[in-house]
Design an enzyme around this catalytic site. Structure first.
Site, mmCIF file in Angstrom:
data_model
loop_
_atom_site.group_PDB
_atom_site.id
_atom_site.type_symbol
_atom_site.label_atom_id
_atom_site.label_comp_id
_atom_site.label_asym_id
_atom_site.label_seq_id
_atom_site.Cartn_x
_atom_site.Cartn_y
_atom_site.Cartn_z
ATOM 1 N N GLN A 56 -3.383 -1.404 7.981
ATOM 2 C CA GLN A 56 -3.929 -2.893 7.716
ATOM 3 C C GLN A 56 -5.231 -2.616 7.297
ATOM 4 O O GLN A 56 -6.537 -2.543 7.970
ATOM 5 C CB GLN A 56 -4.074 -3.619 9.071
ATOM 6 C CG GLN A 56 -4.734 -5.016 8.952
ATOM 7 C CD GLN A 56 -3.671 -6.003 8.758
ATOM 8 O OE1 GLN A 56 -2.690 -5.934 9.488
ATOM 9 N NE2 GLN A 56 -4.020 -7.233 8.164
ATOM 10 N N PHE A 57 -5.559 -2.354 6.042
ATOM 11 C CA PHE A 57 -6.861 -2.298 5.343
ATOM 12 C C PHE A 57 -7.780 -3.343 5.638
ATOM 13 O O PHE A 57 -9.054 -3.013 5.510
ATOM 14 C CB PHE A 57 -6.819 -1.757 3.686
ATOM 15 C CG PHE A 57 -6.494 -2.837 2.846
ATOM 16 C CD1 PHE A 57 -7.622 -3.587 2.330
ATOM 17 C CD2 PHE A 57 -5.270 -3.452 2.548
ATOM 18 C CE1 PHE A 57 -7.576 -4.469 1.271
ATOM 19 C CE2 PHE A 57 -5.095 -4.486 1.850
ATOM 20 C CZ PHE A 57 -6.196 -5.130 1.243
ATOM 21 N N THR A 58 -7.167 -4.319 5.567
ATOM 22 C CA THR A 58 -8.000 -5.781 5.714
ATOM 23 C C THR A 58 -8.936 -5.480 7.292
ATOM 24 O O THR A 58 -9.969 -6.542 7.138
ATOM 25 C CB THR A 58 -7.241 -6.847 5.756
ATOM 26 O OG1 THR A 58 -6.534 -7.012 6.913
ATOM 27 C CG2 THR A 58 -6.798 -7.058 4.506
#
Length: 141
Positions: A74-76
């Site tokens: 989950q890069f966000t």
């Protein structure tokens, strides 16, 4: 490295409508983000924290209860929203840096004896979970 960790009774991740990862709980849904400055040194620390985090019923950990984990990249989690209305992703690691570290955390969890399901790195995923509590914490290393 940052993880949003939820105690779940079940969790599923789908890609293009197909189930690619599923756990029945109690267990943990782990949304895992990698910072651009993270190094492999963070991997065993994060794996230990996730495996030994005592948020399952009876203050048990996945290690204590042999409970499964579903790890989804989950890069966000490194989105910066303090200015303006559009998040900046500059703190998130580039995919070529992040993917090996996410895979290393999963491998380190499995080496510890954990049952681990995963999503697909970089894919558009649909994540479903039945949170217990709800009980959700932020883990950073």
């Amino acid at each position: 490295m940052r993880a949003v960790v939820a105690r779940v009774s079940s969790a599923t991740v789908r890609v293009d409508g197909e189930v690619v990862g599923h756990i029945d709980g109690p267990g943990l849904l782990v949304l895992l983000g990698v910072h651009r400055d993270d190094t492999p040194d963070a991997v065993p620390v994060m794996a230990r924290k996730l495996h030994e985090l005592r948020i399952l019923p009876g203050e048990q950990s996945c290690a204590d209860a042999a409970a499964p984990l579903l790890v989804v990249s989950q890069f966000t989690l490194y989105g910066e929203t303090r200015k303006g209305r559009r998040p900046s992703w500059s703190a998130a690691a580039r995919p070529e840096h992040a993917e090996p570290l996410v895979e290393a955390v999963v491998a380190a969890l499995r080496e510890r004896g954990a049952e681990v399901a995963t999503g697909v790195f970089g894919a558009m995923m649909a994540v479903e979970s039945v949170n217990e509590g709800p009980f959700t914490v932020l883990v950073e290393v």
